[in-house]
Scaffold this motif. Structure first.
Motif, short mmCIF file in Angstrom:
data_model
loop_
_atom_site.label_atom_id
_atom_site.label_comp_id
_atom_site.label_asym_id
_atom_site.label_seq_id
_atom_site.Cartn_x
_atom_site.Cartn_y
_atom_site.Cartn_z
N SER A 20 0.83 -1.20 0.00
CA SER A 20 0.00 0.00 0.00
C SER A 20 0.86 1.24 0.00
N SER A 22 0.38 5.40 0.98
CA SER A 22 -0.47 6.46 1.53
C SER A 22 0.19 7.80 1.22
N SER A 44 0.16 11.24 4.28
CA SER A 44 -0.51 10.70 5.46
C SER A 44 0.29 10.87 6.73
N GLY A 76 -5.94 8.77 4.38
CA GLY A 76 -5.64 7.37 4.64
C GLY A 76 -5.03 6.72 3.42
N SER A 77 -4.91 5.39 3.49
CA SER A 77 -4.23 4.67 2.43
C SER A 77 -5.05 4.67 1.15
N THR A 78 -4.38 4.69 0.04
CA THR A 78 -5.08 4.57 -1.24
C THR A 78 -4.67 3.30 -1.97
#
Lengths: 479, 443
Positions: A83, A85, A88, A99-101
């Motif tokens: 992941s 982010s 962030s 948040g995470s994308t």
């Protein structure tokens, strides 16, 4: 993949400097002050790296990290990443945000973000965040980048979220000339409705649930043809530009012609119309407009009463009534002359003037100033420069580059030969597996928009089977 | 997908030889639970969530439910010669049986810490259970009587009074409709006030919801288009069609709906109209003779939310939980579950079960061909491998994939039919045969 050019020049300079610094053992230098929040990359082995993403390609992520005060530029393989982010982790001077994308977002650190989410604003100033949906609906315009863009917008809590719909509707989409627009009467894309349904919750349910302050969602239509035509209807506030149109979905009556039994064909049409009417109801629009856009047999006229349209499911009977669509039967069928000039009325393609008259559009606006005036915020607005459109552009660019990138990976995969002694064979198989994982990562990233089969390339299942075969080969191999 | 013919052929003689042995073989799993009432049961832990167990006693279906209150101790099968129990993830199972933990967490981010809003002590407890979600909505695969039935003990344990089925499905298998209707009508309605909240209920999904008297729509909701078909849009007809009509007449009666409504959703022969009398009661008839033409001739009926409300098919339209409460006439209600970012309603364990179930089915559905491919490849490689260590490695990998295949069917029995192409009973026979084959290979 696109990198902000101004930033790139700066980063190249820093990269060179960082390279020099990194090479000098034991020399501690203060980390470069970062004016933007940091990005965070999480790896399959659990390692987490914080830094500034400089560049992303389909297979690699280049970052600037600071270790014990020493800057370094380092490149990671996407196949090792689970992941990413963006922005962030708070920098020294700002508050953290998103948040995470996952792997889906392009991710650039915009050092020049013009509005910090943390800055308190004059409540009389209305903030506006634009999201521009351009390109081919269902490919360039797809739920993952839109969701990421809306998440970026959420940081700023805008008063207005303006979605500018301007999808491509030209022959270039089918291999012809891009400068040839597709005529109104070419109406074969109703089933893109289901793609619109994938996108719709982002602007309705997700905002309602996730946002503390609810923005006004406004659609500004410059072109909404095919499945894109359904999306603006989820909002009760639509504006159209003077050369815009909404339509291209008038083929429901002909769907599945010649296939199977008529009763089943009618079922398929009925369920689709149920979905389509639902989207209109959500935005407070009359479902008869959707019927007129999609069903050739449906006849719709209107007259004005008290400034509002009254719809009539029949042909006009006097001069105060105006025809929107007839049933297209016999002499009422659109001739070649009408169709060539986009003047047909077998199905409804909404043009701006009609759009305003029948209450679909609030007004015709061609510039941002006109839009702000229409919204009543000419003198008290601020446009937020977030990263939403960067995200959408990066998705488009990545999608465009995808077939070449996939082919390159396939070529690299094929070029690795498993030969030599056991150690060499093992290394070769590992290299091939890494290539397949890169292939999978890239294919999965854009699968919602264009699976590899779109380009005549093997799909994700093929890649997984190849990995299995290599693993089993390795198990069976001997020193 | 069928069990590969090559595998069946390959295994045929071996399978035949094994069948006679299969009956004498011990149970494939020997977990043991000791209950507080003194009973000691052996069998197989099929599923475990938060200490609640579904346990196949003596390895005989159906699995029985035991709550934490019932159980004194659990001893899990630790025989390393037996295959490790199925775990839903792709991780290598250990020799010691491990808990079947919930398979996946929902896509939303971490739960928020704010507590569920508390209400007065007498407030009814309500739960939202989703039946279907985007791309995971097929009736018979993602929406099943089996998964609904498993949730009942959990709901009862928490003293739930109202169950809201939020339906979002494009339809699916005819064979599951009666099962779903039975579990809702015969089991859910006995315990709870049951409500349907329609986001999209097409075909088999509408036919499932049709036994529920209390139906609400979301504004974008749609319901209907129930024509049965197969293959290249070939309609179910003749005796089969009459059987479906008969089934739906009974199911319509369960929900208190005029049978003509469902007929208009099934066939173009049924033009539908209705009148609304002074008392507000709706009278339906076939034809166009009544006050309102609901479904014109040669059309199939699909309600949108406005039509459903206008003709009093739905009791109301609700976009949010608050609107639903109001439409249901609830002055006070406790929505039970964990509040999480990204979700409109609190997530109760029963809902988590549905979400986990669908996630696992989706994973299995997309990877089932790979499970079979790996299994078959490993069996063939093992059979050709002289070196025992390597043969053991191939058998181990084969066993893991065999367990994934079994786990797939344990979780969703209909997958035996939809993916493998056999009835569940045949599938378990095949599974037992494969177990024996793998043991043979290792000898």
């Amino acid at each position: 993949m696109m990198v902000n050019s101004q930033k790139n020049a700066k980063m190249k300079g820093l990269g060179l400097f960082a390279g020099l610094v990194f090479g000098v053992a034991g020399l501690c230098l203060p980390a470069a002050a970062l004016s933007a929040d940091l990005d965070q990359v999480t790896f399959r082995d659990g390692k987490v790296v914080t830094g500034e993403i400089l560049e992303e390609t389909p297979t690699e992520v280049k970052m600037r990290v600071v270790i014990a005060g020493i800057e370094a530029i380092t490149t990671y393989q996407r196949s090792e990443i689970i992941s990413i982010s963006h922005d962030s982790v708070p920098s020294a001077d700002g508050a953290a945000a998103t948040g995470s994308t996952g792997l889906g977002s392009a991710g650039l650190v915009d050092i020049k973000s013009s509005t910090s989410p943390a800055v308190a604003r004059d409540p009389n100033i209305k903030t506006v965040y634009f999201i521009e949906l351009e390109g081919i609906f269902g490919q360039d315009i797809s739920q993952t980048p839109i969701r990421d863009a809306v998440k970026d917008a959420q940081k700023y809590q805008p008063d207005y979220l303006v979605v500018v719909m301007n999808n491509r509707w030209d022959e270039g989409m089918e291999g012809g000339l891009a400068e040839n627009e597709i005529a109104d009467d070419i109406t074969g894309e109703f089933d893109q409705l289901f793609k619109a349904e994938d996108i719709e919750p982002i602007f309705t349910r997700e905002i309602r649930v996730d946002w503390d302050k609810q923005p006004k969602v406004v659609f500004w239509v410059k072109q909404a043809m095919g499945g894109a035509a359904f999306l603006p209807f989820i909002s009760d506030t639509i504006y159209m530009s003077s050369d815009s149109r909404i339509g291209g979905v008038g083929n429901v009556d002909q769907m599945f012609d010649g296939v199977g039994d008529e009763v089943v064909r009618e079922k398929q049409r009925s369920l689709r119309m149920g979905h389509a009417r639902g989207m209109a109801i959500q935005g407070g629009h009359d479902t008869r407009i959707i019927k007129a856009m999609t069903q050739m047999h449906f006849v719709l006229s209107y007259r004005m009463e008290g400034g509002k349209p009254v719809f009539l499911e029949r042909m006009p009977q006097n001069s105060t009534e105006f025809l929107l669509t007839d049933d297209g039967v016999n002499e009422r069928g659109d001739g070649m002359a009408e169709r060539a000039r986009n003047l047909g009325n077998d199905v409804l393609t909404i043009k701006p003037d009609v759009g305003v008259k029948i209450g679909v559009a609030k007004a015709i606006v061609d510039t941002e100033e006109e839009l702000f005036a229409a919204l009543g915020i000419s003198r008290n607005h601020e446009v937020i420069k977030g990263r939403g459109n960067t995200i959408l552009t990066a998705w488009r660019d990545g999608l465009k580059a995808q077939p070449r990138s996939l082919q390159r990976i396939l070529q690299d995969f094929q070029e690795v030969q498993v030969q030599g002694d056991f150690s060499e064979r093992s290394k070769a198989r590992s290299a091939k597996i890494r290539k397949l994982r890169d292939y999978l990562a890239l294919a999965q990233k854009y699968e919602e928009a264009a699976p590899p089969e779109t380009w005549g390339l093997p799909g994700t299942q093929w890649a997984r089977v190849q990995i299995t075969l290599l693993e089993l080969e390795q198990m069976a191999d001997r020193r | 997908m069928m069990i590969p013919k090559k595998t069946m052929k390959l295994l045929g003689p071996v399978a035949a030889a094994c069948l006679s042995m299969a009956a004498a073989m011990p149970a494939s799993a020997e977990d043991k639970i000791v209950l507080k009432d003194g009973r000691v049961l052996t069998g197989e832990i099929v599923r475990e969530i938060d200490g609640f167990l579904w346990f196949r006693v003596n390895n005989v279906d159906p699995a029985q439910f035991f709550s934490t209150d019932d159980i004194k101790t659990i001893e899990r099968d630790t025989d390393s010669a037996k295959p490790a129990p199925v775990t839903p993830t792709a991780a290598t199972p250990s020799a010691n049986a491990t808990t079947l933990t919930p398979i996946s967490t929902p896509a939303a981010s971490a739960p928020v810490t704010e507590p569920v809003k508390s209400v007065g002590p007498g407030a009814p407890k309500a739960v939202v259970i989703t039946l279907g979600e985007n791309n995971r909505d097929m009736v018979g695969m993602y929406m099943t009587a089996h998964s609904l039935r498993e949730a009942i003990p959990v709901l009862k344990k928490d003293g739930v009074d109202i169950v809201v089925f939020r339906i979002n499905s494009g339809g699916g298998a005819l064979l599951e409709i009666q099962r779903l209707s039975d579990v809702i009508h015969n089991e859910y309605k006995k315990e709870f006030r049951v409500v349907a909240w329609i986001e999209s209920a097409i075909s088999a999904a509408a036919m499932t919801a049709h036994c529920i008297e209390e139906i609400y729509f979301t504004p974008e909701g749609n319901y209907g288009a129930c024509t049965g078909w197969f293959g290249a849009l070939t309609a179910v007809s003749g005796r089969d069609l009459e059987s479906v009509y008969a089934m739906m007449e009974k199911i319509s009666a369960r929900g208190g709906y005029a049978p003509e409504i469902m007929k208009a959703m099934q066939h173009t022969d049924y033009q539908l109209s209705c009148s609304i009398d002074a008392n507000g009661d709706v009278h339906w008839e076939v034809g166009d003779g009544a006050q309102f033409v609901v479904n014109p001739k040669e059309r199939i009926l699909t309600f949108d939310s406005q039509e459903a409300l206008r003709y009093k098919f739905s009791k109301g339209t609700a976009e949010t939980l608050a609107e639903l409460e109001k439409a249901m006439g609830l002055t006070e209600v406790e929505w039970v579950g964990e509040r999480r970012k990204g979700f409109m309603w609190p997530i109760h364990r029963a809902e988590q079960m549905q979400m986990d179930y669908r996630a696992q089915v989706a994973k299995d559905e997309s990877q089932s061909q790979e499970y079979f491919f790996q299994y078959n490849a490993c069996v063939q490689l093992a059979q050709g491998e002289q070196e025992k260590t390597k043969r053991g490695a191939f058998v181990g990998r084969a066993r893991r994939n065999l367990d994934l295949i079994k786990g797939m069917v344990d979780n969703a029995p209909n997958l035996a039919l939809f993916v493998v192409g056999v009835l569940p009973e045949q599938f378990y026979d095949w599974y037992n045969d494969q177990q024996e084959l793998l043991r043979e290979i290792m000898r």
